[in-house]
Design a protein around this motif. Structure first.
Motif, PDB file in Angstrom:
ATOM      1  N   GLU A  24     -29.305  -0.747   1.598  1.00  0.00           N
ATOM      2  CA  GLU A  24     -29.664   0.588   1.118  1.00  0.00           C
ATOM      3  C   GLU A  24     -28.445   1.475   0.861  1.00  0.00           C
ATOM      4  OE1 GLU A  24     -30.096   0.647   5.665  1.00  0.00           O
ATOM      5  OE2 GLU A  24     -30.583  -0.707   3.985  1.00  0.00           O
ATOM      6  N   GLU A  25     -27.283   1.061   1.374  1.00  0.00           N
ATOM      7  CA  GLU A  25     -26.062   1.834   1.158  1.00  0.00           C
ATOM      8  C   GLU A  25     -25.228   1.305  -0.015  1.00  0.00           C
ATOM      9  OE1 GLU A  25     -25.319   4.554   2.369  1.00  0.00           O
ATOM     10  OE2 GLU A  25     -25.832   4.769   4.485  1.00  0.00           O
ATOM     11  N   ARG A  26     -25.656   0.207  -0.589  1.00  0.00           N
ATOM     12  CA  ARG A  26     -24.885  -0.387  -1.694  1.00  0.00           C
ATOM     13  C   ARG A  26     -24.987   0.494  -2.942  1.00  0.00           C
ATOM     14  NH1 ARG A  26     -23.277  -5.692  -1.276  1.00  0.00           N
ATOM     15  NH2 ARG A  26     -23.405  -6.431   0.870  1.00  0.00           N
ATOM     16  N   HIS A  27     -23.866   0.707  -3.583  1.00  0.00           N
ATOM     17  CA  HIS A  27     -23.830   1.545  -4.773  1.00  0.00           C
ATOM     18  C   HIS A  27     -22.552   1.274  -5.568  1.00  0.00           C
ATOM     19  CE1 HIS A  27     -21.509   3.811  -1.752  1.00  0.00           C
ATOM     20  NE2 HIS A  27     -20.796   4.225  -2.783  1.00  0.00           N
ATOM     21  N   GLY A  28     -22.511   1.826  -6.768  1.00  0.00           N
ATOM     22  CA  GLY A  28     -21.326   1.683  -7.598  1.00  0.00           C
ATOM     23  C   GLY A  28     -21.499   0.652  -8.692  1.00  0.00           C
ATOM     24  N   ARG A  29     -20.494   0.581  -9.579  1.00  0.00           N
ATOM     25  CA  ARG A  29     -20.509  -0.351 -10.701  1.00  0.00           C
ATOM     26  C   ARG A  29     -19.202  -1.131 -10.759  1.00  0.00           C
ATOM     27  NH1 ARG A  29     -23.385   3.003 -15.709  1.00  0.00           N
ATOM     28  NH2 ARG A  29     -25.323   3.495 -14.586  1.00  0.00           N
ATOM     29  N   ALA A  30     -19.279  -2.268 -11.408  1.00  0.00           N
ATOM     30  CA  ALA A  30     -18.116  -3.158 -11.468  1.00  0.00           C
ATOM     31  C   ALA A  30     -16.909  -2.483 -12.110  1.00  0.00           C
ATOM     32  CB  ALA A  30     -18.481  -4.434 -12.231  1.00  0.00           C
ATOM     33  N   ARG A  31     -17.137  -1.582 -13.067  1.00  0.00           N
ATOM     34  CA  ARG A  31     -16.018  -0.978 -13.782  1.00  0.00           C
ATOM     35  C   ARG A  31     -15.128  -0.120 -12.881  1.00  0.00           C
ATOM     36  NH1 ARG A  31     -20.348   2.193 -16.625  1.00  0.00           N
ATOM     37  NH2 ARG A  31     -20.481   4.238 -15.615  1.00  0.00           N
ATOM     38  N   GLN A  32     -15.649   0.288 -11.712  1.00  0.00           N
ATOM     39  CA  GLN A  32     -14.813   1.039 -10.768  1.00  0.00           C
ATOM     40  C   GLN A  32     -13.601   0.231 -10.317  1.00  0.00           C
ATOM     41  OE1 GLN A  32     -18.579   2.172  -8.298  1.00  0.00           O
ATOM     42  NE2 GLN A  32     -16.932   3.499  -7.586  1.00  0.00           N
ATOM     43  N   MET A  33     -13.720  -1.091 -10.347  1.00  0.00           N
ATOM     44  CA  MET A  33     -12.621  -1.932  -9.893  1.00  0.00           C
ATOM     45  C   MET A  33     -11.419  -1.841 -10.814  1.00  0.00           C
ATOM     46  SD  MET A  33     -13.774  -2.981  -7.105  1.00  0.00           S
ATOM     47  CE  MET A  33     -14.891  -1.581  -7.015  1.00  0.00           C
ATOM     48  N   PHE A  34     -11.649  -1.488 -12.074  1.00  0.00           N
ATOM     49  CA  PHE A  34     -10.518  -1.307 -12.986  1.00  0.00           C
ATOM     50  C   PHE A  34      -9.666  -0.122 -12.549  1.00  0.00           C
ATOM     51  CE2 PHE A  34      -8.303   0.574 -16.532  1.00  0.00           C
ATOM     52  CZ  PHE A  34      -7.749  -0.518 -17.189  1.00  0.00           C
ATOM     53  N   THR A  35     -10.314   1.041 -12.331  1.00  0.00           N
ATOM     54  CA  THR A  35      -9.545   2.242 -12.006  1.00  0.00           C
ATOM     55  C   THR A  35      -8.894   2.165 -10.630  1.00  0.00           C
ATOM     56  OG1 THR A  35     -11.590   3.317 -11.269  1.00  0.00           O
ATOM     57  CG2 THR A  35     -10.854   3.771 -13.500  1.00  0.00           C
ATOM     58  N   ILE A  36      -9.560   1.521  -9.655  1.00  0.00           N
ATOM     59  CA  ILE A  36      -8.968   1.457  -8.319  1.00  0.00           C
ATOM     60  C   ILE A  36      -7.686   0.637  -8.336  1.00  0.00           C
ATOM     61  CG2 ILE A  36     -10.319  -0.548  -7.504  1.00  0.00           C
ATOM     62  CD1 ILE A  36      -9.490   2.434  -5.313  1.00  0.00           C
ATOM     63  N   TRP A  37      -7.704  -0.538  -9.016  1.00  0.00           N
ATOM     64  CA  TRP A  37      -6.508  -1.384  -9.023  1.00  0.00           C
ATOM     65  C   TRP A  37      -5.463  -0.897 -10.016  1.00  0.00           C
ATOM     66  CZ3 TRP A  37      -5.928  -3.701  -4.809  1.00  0.00           C
ATOM     67  CH2 TRP A  37      -7.022  -4.195  -4.097  1.00  0.00           C
ATOM     68  N   PHE A  38      -5.893  -0.168 -11.043  1.00  0.00           N
ATOM     69  CA  PHE A  38      -4.953   0.448 -11.971  1.00  0.00           C
ATOM     70  C   PHE A  38      -4.183   1.555 -11.255  1.00  0.00           C
ATOM     71  CE2 PHE A  38      -3.596   3.295 -15.349  1.00  0.00           C
ATOM     72  CZ  PHE A  38      -3.174   2.428 -16.352  1.00  0.00           C
ATOM     73  N   ALA A  39      -4.909   2.435 -10.546  1.00  0.00           N
ATOM     74  CA  ALA A  39      -4.276   3.562  -9.860  1.00  0.00           C
ATOM     75  C   ALA A  39      -3.374   3.097  -8.728  1.00  0.00           C
ATOM     76  CB  ALA A  39      -5.340   4.515  -9.328  1.00  0.00           C
ATOM     77  N   ILE A  40      -3.813   2.074  -7.988  1.00  0.00           N
ATOM     78  CA  ILE A  40      -3.029   1.594  -6.851  1.00  0.00           C
ATOM     79  C   ILE A  40      -1.666   1.089  -7.299  1.00  0.00           C
ATOM     80  CG2 ILE A  40      -2.918  -0.225  -5.084  1.00  0.00           C
ATOM     81  CD1 ILE A  40      -4.845   2.197  -4.569  1.00  0.00           C
ATOM     82  N   ASN A  41      -1.627   0.417  -8.437  1.00  0.00           N
ATOM     83  CA  ASN A  41      -0.366  -0.170  -8.922  1.00  0.00           C
ATOM     84  C   ASN A  41       0.424   0.747  -9.839  1.00  0.00           C
ATOM     85  OD1 ASN A  41      -0.263  -3.150  -7.978  1.00  0.00           O
ATOM     86  ND2 ASN A  41      -2.372  -2.904  -8.699  1.00  0.00           N
ATOM     87  N   LEU A  42      -0.151   1.910 -10.162  1.00  0.00           N
ATOM     88  CA  LEU A  42       0.524   2.860 -11.047  1.00  0.00           C
ATOM     89  C   LEU A  42       1.502   3.702 -10.231  1.00  0.00           C
ATOM     90  CD1 LEU A  42       0.403   3.803 -14.050  1.00  0.00           C
ATOM     91  CD2 LEU A  42      -1.186   5.585 -13.310  1.00  0.00           C
ATOM     92  N   ASN A  43       2.596   3.078  -9.817  1.00  0.00           N
ATOM     93  CA  ASN A  43       3.561   3.769  -8.959  1.00  0.00           C
ATOM     94  C   ASN A  43       4.974   3.270  -9.208  1.00  0.00           C
ATOM     95  OD1 ASN A  43       4.145   1.469  -7.056  1.00  0.00           O
ATOM     96  ND2 ASN A  43       1.953   1.679  -6.686  1.00  0.00           N
ATOM     97  N   VAL A  44       5.910   3.974  -8.619  1.00  0.00           N
ATOM     98  CA  VAL A  44       7.317   3.686  -8.861  1.00  0.00           C
ATOM     99  C   VAL A  44       7.745   2.354  -8.258  1.00  0.00           C
ATOM    100  CG1 VAL A  44       8.146   4.870  -6.786  1.00  0.00           C
ATOM    101  CG2 VAL A  44       9.613   4.765  -8.810  1.00  0.00           C
ATOM    102  N   VAL A  45       7.044   1.873  -7.225  1.00  0.00           N
ATOM    103  CA  VAL A  45       7.384   0.590  -6.629  1.00  0.00           C
ATOM    104  C   VAL A  45       7.151  -0.537  -7.640  1.00  0.00           C
ATOM    105  CG1 VAL A  45       6.895  -1.024  -4.749  1.00  0.00           C
ATOM    106  CG2 VAL A  45       6.824   1.442  -4.332  1.00  0.00           C
ATOM    107  N   THR A  46       6.059  -0.440  -8.395  1.00  0.00           N
ATOM    108  CA  THR A  46       5.791  -1.432  -9.442  1.00  0.00           C
ATOM    109  C   THR A  46       6.900  -1.389 -10.496  1.00  0.00           C
ATOM    110  OG1 THR A  46       3.423  -1.068  -9.100  1.00  0.00           O
ATOM    111  CG2 THR A  46       4.061  -2.259 -11.069  1.00  0.00           C
ATOM    112  N   TRP A  47       7.303  -0.198 -10.857  1.00  0.00           N
ATOM    113  CA  TRP A  47       8.390  -0.020 -11.832  1.00  0.00           C
ATOM    114  C   TRP A  47       9.651  -0.732 -11.347  1.00  0.00           C
ATOM    115  CZ3 TRP A  47       8.955   4.861 -15.158  1.00  0.00           C
ATOM    116  CH2 TRP A  47      10.156   4.867 -15.869  1.00  0.00           C
ATOM    117  N   PHE A  48      10.039  -0.477 -10.115  1.00  0.00           N
ATOM    118  CA  PHE A  48      11.283  -1.058  -9.594  1.00  0.00           C
ATOM    119  C   PHE A  48      11.181  -2.567  -9.375  1.00  0.00           C
ATOM    120  CE2 PHE A  48      12.345   3.369  -8.134  1.00  0.00           C
ATOM    121  CZ  PHE A  48      13.453   3.511  -8.958  1.00  0.00           C
TER     122      PHE A  48
END
Length: 451
Positions: A24-48
């Motif tokens: 009953e607590e399950r929610h969300g859509r598969a496309r959320q996985m794009f933004t979560i992993w995009f945002a997590i890696n969108l940082n200066v550590v990835t750049w370096f």
């Protein structure tokens, strides 16, 4: 809970920890996985990370090719661990109890906790350095401000992190696009310097650069299902995989190639001094971008580190364990003005060798059964632990890092590191063989993801 209480509420502290999420607590859509992993890696550590190929002596084209190959392979495994989330309904390491048993899960959770705390510490140093360039703050004051702000995100939990990642992927993405445009203005000079420095192709360094990009991606695999476990059980596994894969792949290839291009400028100053020279009049917005880009990945490190502590059996609430995890990370780098970060980062490079053999076992186990990982989980874990240990032992001679170079990697492979690939394949194959001898194992049709 018999009645849904959390669902899609953003400004409510997440009540669940490592236990399976109720239907009953399950929610969300598969496309959320794009933004979560995009945002997590969108940082200066990835750049370096993109700097390393040039530092290994590769030409620009070979460094870029290594980045593309490593990310194409690594992101595929990250996508798989994310796709397991809706079926398992819980974090992947505690959900792998069937393969590793209680003792194995405890040990793996400890390694996962150390990994998350370590990367939190390293990223906090970078953010503190950037904040000090903007405001007249001491190192410890900057560190305290950043830690408290990040803790607020992690304490609220799953829904807040997803919402935060969604907006940060847009805001930070725009800022990084501007930084990319500024960097590419130097493209003629970059390409001319690269052409002048092209040497003979070094296969060993090329494979090492591929391994770096590959290992950077799979370093997220132990927490891959942490951010998909609330999705409904009938969510398409293929869609979750694709969204996670594309999110991590696009941003890492983009920023790592950009890092490779800017590395040819030959600036060997500290990271924030490098940005000041590269960005010119855009320095302050660029430093703000650096600070903002650290928040999603550090919130993830605190959140998943807290879940790892719970998986070890530490009797805390989820939000409390997140605070403890964040506090330990900040404490690690509060001594010595951040000089500890480089040493600890090198330690993490060696520690991350556990992820590949664990991944081989857990994916082999998962796809061996039709049911989720939580089913048939009363085994003692000898098969998984044995396969894991054999995978590590076999890979040791092929390791090549700043802390250790295996004899075969040094003598025959030109310091190329193929240990990640070897340990993953060996552990998966050994586990499959051991399953046939485990009396509790009942072979069934392999799991098929629904469309």
């Amino acid at each position: 809970m018999s009645e849904a209480a959390y669902q899609e509420k953003v400004l409510e502290v997440e009540p669940y920890g490592i236990e399976p999420i109720p239907r009953e607590e399950r929610h969300g859509r598969a496309r959320q996985m794009f933004t979560i992993w995009f945002a997590i890696n969108l940082n200066v550590v990835t750049w370096f990370t993109g700097f390393l190929g040039i530092e290994f002596g590769l030409s620009l084209k070979h460094a870029i090719l290594a980045i593309i190959i490593g990310n194409l392979l690594g992101a595929a495994f990250l996508g798989l661990t994310s796709a397991v989330g809706p079926i398992a309904g819980q974090p992947l390491i505690p959900a792998s109890k069937r393969a590793f048993g209680k003792i194995g899960v405890f040990g793996l959770s400890f390694l996962n906790l150390v990994n998350n705390i370590g990367w939190l510490a390293v990223n906090l140093v970078l953010a503190a350095m950037a904040l000090q360039k903007i405001l007249p703050l001491g190192y410890h004051s900057a560190l305290l401000i950043l830690t408290i702000a990040t803790l607020l995100i992690a304490v609220y939990g799953y829904n807040f992190i997803h919402t935060f990642a969604h907006w940060m992927s847009i805001i930070i993405g725009i800022l990084f696009i501007i930084m990319t445009v500024i960097s590419v203005q130097n493209l003629p000079a970059l390409l001319s310097q690269s052409a002048a420095s092209n040497g003979e192709f070094n296969l060993g360094m090329f494979i090492l650069a591929v391994a770096i990009a590959f290992s950077y991606q799979i370093s997220y695999c132990p927490i891959g299902s942490d951010y998909s476990r609330y999705l409904p059980e009938n969510t398409s596994g293929k869609k979750v995989w694709l969204a996670s894969y594309l999110g991590a792949l696009t941003v890492c290839i983009w920023l790592e190639i950009l890092g490779t291009l800017t590395a040819t400028l030959g600036m060997h100053a500290g990271p924030m001094d490098f940005f000041a020279k590269l960005m010119g009049v855009f320095t302050i917005p660029a430093l703000i971008t650096v600070i903002l880009s650290i928040f999603p990945v550090n919130a993830m490190a605190i959140y998943s580190g807290g879940l790892a502590a719970l998986a070890m059996g530490i009797p805390l609430k989820r939000w409390t364990s997140a605070i403890v995890c964040g506090g330990i990370g900040a404490l690690l780098v509060s001594f010595g003005g951040g000089q500890l970060a480089d040493t600890y980062k090198n330690f993490l490079l060696l520690l991350s060798y556990w992820i590949a053999p664990w991944l081989g076992v857990v994916l082999s186990d998962f796809f061996y059964y039709r049911s989720g990982l939580a089913q048939n989980s009363t085994t003692n874990g000898w098969a998984g632990i044995t396969a894991f240990v054999i995978g590590v032992i076999v890979s040791v001679p092929f390791m090549s890092s700043v802390l250790y170079v295996g004899p075969l990697a040094e003598k025959y492979l030109g310091h190329a590191d193929i240990s990640y690939f070897l340990s993953l394949v060996v552990s998966a194959l050994v586990y499959r063989v051991l399953l046939k001898f485990r009396s509790a194992a009942v072979p069934v049709k392999p799991l098929q993801f629904e469309e």
